[in-house]
Scaffold this motif. Sequence first.
Motif, mmCIF file in Angstrom:
data_model
loop_
_atom_site.group_PDB
_atom_site.id
_atom_site.type_symbol
_atom_site.label_atom_id
_atom_site.label_comp_id
_atom_site.label_asym_id
_atom_site.label_seq_id
_atom_site.Cartn_x
_atom_site.Cartn_y
_atom_site.Cartn_z
ATOM 1 N N GLN A 293 -2.571 7.003 2.723
ATOM 2 C CA GLN A 293 -2.615 8.241 1.570
ATOM 3 C C GLN A 293 -1.820 9.100 2.112
ATOM 4 O OE1 GLN A 293 -4.117 7.714 -1.645
ATOM 5 N NE2 GLN A 293 -4.079 5.842 -0.957
ATOM 6 N N LYS B 80 -8.929 8.694 -0.200
ATOM 7 C CA LYS B 80 -8.197 9.673 -0.937
ATOM 8 C C LYS B 80 -7.920 11.027 -0.413
ATOM 9 C CE LYS B 80 -7.746 6.227 -3.980
ATOM 10 N NZ LYS B 80 -6.559 5.478 -3.679
ATOM 11 N N ASP C 252 2.220 4.905 -0.917
ATOM 12 C CA ASP C 252 1.584 6.093 -1.430
ATOM 13 C C ASP C 252 2.917 7.064 -1.199
ATOM 14 O OD1 ASP C 252 0.035 7.956 -3.028
ATOM 15 O OD2 ASP C 252 -0.937 8.488 -1.164
ATOM 16 N N TRP D 51 3.334 3.725 3.927
ATOM 17 C CA TRP D 51 3.137 2.412 3.818
ATOM 18 C C TRP D 51 2.781 1.318 4.717
ATOM 19 C CZ3 TRP D 51 8.180 4.104 4.666
ATOM 20 C CH2 TRP D 51 8.654 3.386 5.624
ATOM 21 N N ASP E 168 0.711 -1.262 0.024
ATOM 22 C CA ASP E 168 0.093 -0.051 0.005
ATOM 23 C C ASP E 168 0.891 1.111 0.018
ATOM 24 O OD1 ASP E 168 -2.429 -1.688 0.299
ATOM 25 O OD2 ASP E 168 -2.340 -1.282 2.385
#
Length: 190
Positions: free
Chosen positions: A94, A145, A40, A53, A38
């Motif tokens: 995120q 997001k 970003d 992460w 994951d």
Amino acid sequence: MKRSIFVTIILFLALAFTTRAQEWSEPVTVFAGGANYDPDFAIDSNGALHVVWTHMISDDYRKVYYAKSTDQGETWSEPYDLAQNSDSRLTRPQVAVGLGDVIYVSYDYKIAAEQNTNVYLQEYDGEVWSQPMVVSEGTASWSSKLAVDNSGILYIKWFYNPTGKFRIRTYFNGDFSQITEPISGNSNLY
């Protein structure tokens, strides 16, 4: 003569539109050990890279880490355990950069079961990380997001399972807005 000029023009155009081979840097390990996923990243106004992460400790125990690089990814800060949780499952982080290079990180915080998952937010002012703040204020919320507009307002969007729709909330100067569900009717947009 005309043919020579034509060939020269074609050769010039071909060379002008031929892409050059890209040069890639050698991979650099930010964090080693275990299962990490994951990722970003975001880049601040000074060109520093900010990465988050998920690190899996066990099936239902995962942490979210943050690291920073100020030299185009050659070296990285020591990974920081954002929520400093001792159990539970944190996933899908995120990261976004706001005005003044404030760093925002959202993630899913699952407590025991999927229906008890909420979206959390933390911010970093360059010196101190805030305590985790609940964004979704409800259950079965995940997959956030982040986006920051030119005036510095942070927009947080997430999926809200009970309605099958997404929700949005803003964050500015330490305050959250009301939660909105911008799509009405039976539309299921994720």
